[in-house]
Design an enzyme around this catalytic site. Structure first.
Site, short mmCIF file in Angstrom:
data_model
loop_
_atom_site.label_atom_id
_atom_site.label_comp_id
_atom_site.label_asym_id
_atom_site.label_seq_id
_atom_site.Cartn_x
_atom_site.Cartn_y
_atom_site.Cartn_z
N CYS A 7 0.99 -1.17 0.00
CA CYS A 7 0.06 0.04 -0.07
C CYS A 7 0.99 1.31 -0.06
CB CYS A 7 -0.92 -0.12 1.08
SG CYS A 7 -1.86 -1.50 1.17
N HIS A 14 -3.46 7.09 2.48
CA HIS A 14 -3.72 5.71 2.22
C HIS A 14 -5.17 5.28 2.84
CE1 HIS A 14 -4.21 1.59 1.24
NE2 HIS A 14 -3.71 0.99 2.27
N ASN A 28 -10.09 -0.58 0.45
CA ASN A 28 -8.74 -0.59 0.33
C ASN A 28 -7.99 -1.05 -0.90
OD1 ASN A 28 -5.69 -0.85 0.52
ND2 ASN A 28 -6.04 -1.70 2.53
#
Ligand code: ACO
Length: 329
Positions: A114, A254, A284
């Site tokens: 990520c 994020h 996500n």
């Protein structure tokens, strides 16, 4: 004048299929109420079986090139941040290079989970600032749905698919990337991982039967580390850019969990209107999450020339990092 790398164009692309919490209620033992209150996610996009990551990465890149008013042939370098490539070999960046007819561009993938977009931005920034390259395409693209165990309620409610891209070109002070920060700690490599399919445990009938090609995650420990690391790396990068949190116009974190975003925002003393959130609609999307959110914010008119943007991420590795950018050129 100091040479800087400026973000000249942004783009994003998402699968058309929407998977809602109500859909997930029919697949595993979960509820819309649990997912919404624990994560902030209401729906996410999921790619079709025959759609590879490069499809969305290429679409996002084409939009970013258009916004930057350059052609594929003008690119010197393509970095694709991903942990979900089309195939283990070759790098998907090379497939994207061919799709974009970017004949002069070097191309490679970058695996930092990520945090991938932050890492790729930091690498691209150095190439532009050093004068080695002029036009660099940075993509964050991920189809985590293909590595998701759809019978595991602890992970399948979290992830979504998508791709975002930016074009970096040379610009001058005060605009452009002001500072970046990258960190890693491999002691926590087993917090988020896919056990099989690599050289340690090559694919076999047994690994498939044991579902060892799907993501496994220690959610709770990851959560605590995420909040700590994103605050730390944000403060580090702000200090290097000579800015206070109050001088940030938009924080694009994020998008892993609404509670993580809120905790980091509050630790940094940011107001709600300083923080961009789209996790409710996107889930996500790993390396894609920041460039997708940035593209939405830019196209939605939320980013103006001279604005200070803060990006921060954490992910598998564990890795974490942040960047500060003054918008415009
Ligand atoms: N529906 C209903 N109940 C659930 C679900 C679900 N989908 N998932 C877990 N539960 C249950 C658990 O079994 C547990 O039940 P128990 O108390 O009876 O044992 C209870 O809910 C609480 O579980 P926790 O894991 O403690 O819940 P938590 O509040 O920590 O939320 C979550 C879990 C959402 C995973 C959170 O820990 C998180 O977001 N962690 C960070 C994840 C992350 O960001 N990963 C990063 C990146 S991925 C990458 O880099 C590719």
């Amino acid at each position: 004048m100091t040479r800087r790398a400026v973000i000249r164009g942004t783009g994003s692309a998402l699968p058309s299929r929407i998977l809602t919490n109500a859909d997930l209620e029919r697949m595993v033992d979960t509820s819309d109420e649990w997912i919404t209150t624990r994560t902030g996610i209401r729906e996410r996009r999921v790619a079709a079986q025959d759609e590879p990551m490069s499809l969305f990465a290429t679409r996002a890149a084409e939009e970013a090139l258009k916004a930057a008013d350059i052609q594929g042939g003008d690119l010197d370098l393509i970095i694709c941040a991903t942990v979900t490539p089309d195939m283990p070999i070759p790098a998907t960046a090379c497939i994207i290079q061919d799709n974009l007819k970017a004949r002069e561009a070097a191309a490679f993938d970058l695996a930092a989970g990520c945090s991938g977009f932050i890492y790729a931005l930091a690498v691209a920034d150095r190439f532009v600032v050093s004068g080695a390259y002029r036009n660099v395409l940075v993509i964050g693209a991920e189809l985590l749905s293909k590595y998701t165990d759809w019978s595991d309620r602890t992970t399948c409610v979290l992830f979504g698919d998508g791709a975002g891209a930016v074009v970096l070109t040379p610009g001058e002070n005060p605009y452009g990337v002001l500072a970046t920060s990258m960190r890693a700690d491999g002691k926590m490599a087993d917090f988020i991982y896919v056990p099989a399919g690599g050289t340690r445990e090559p694919a076999s009938e047994r690994t498939v039967a044991e579902r060892r090609h799907f993501i496994r995650m220690r959610g709770n420990e990851t959560f605590k580390m995420a909040v700590r690391s994103m605050e730390e790396t944000s403060r580090d990068v702000l200090q290097r850019a000579g800015l206070e949190p109050g001088e940030i116009n938009l924080f694009i974190p994020h998008q892993a969990n609404r509670r993580i975003i809120d905790a980091v925002g509050s630790r940094l003393g940011l107001r709600e209107n300083q923080v961009y959130v789209n996790i409710d609609r996107r889930g996500n999307t790993s390396a894609a999450s920041i460039p997708v959110a940035l593209d939405e914010a830019v196209r939605g008119g939320l980013v103006r020339r001279g604005d200070n943007l803060l990006f921060a991420a954490f992910g598998t590795g564990l890795t974490w990092g942040a960047a500060v950018c003054k918008w415009g050129w």
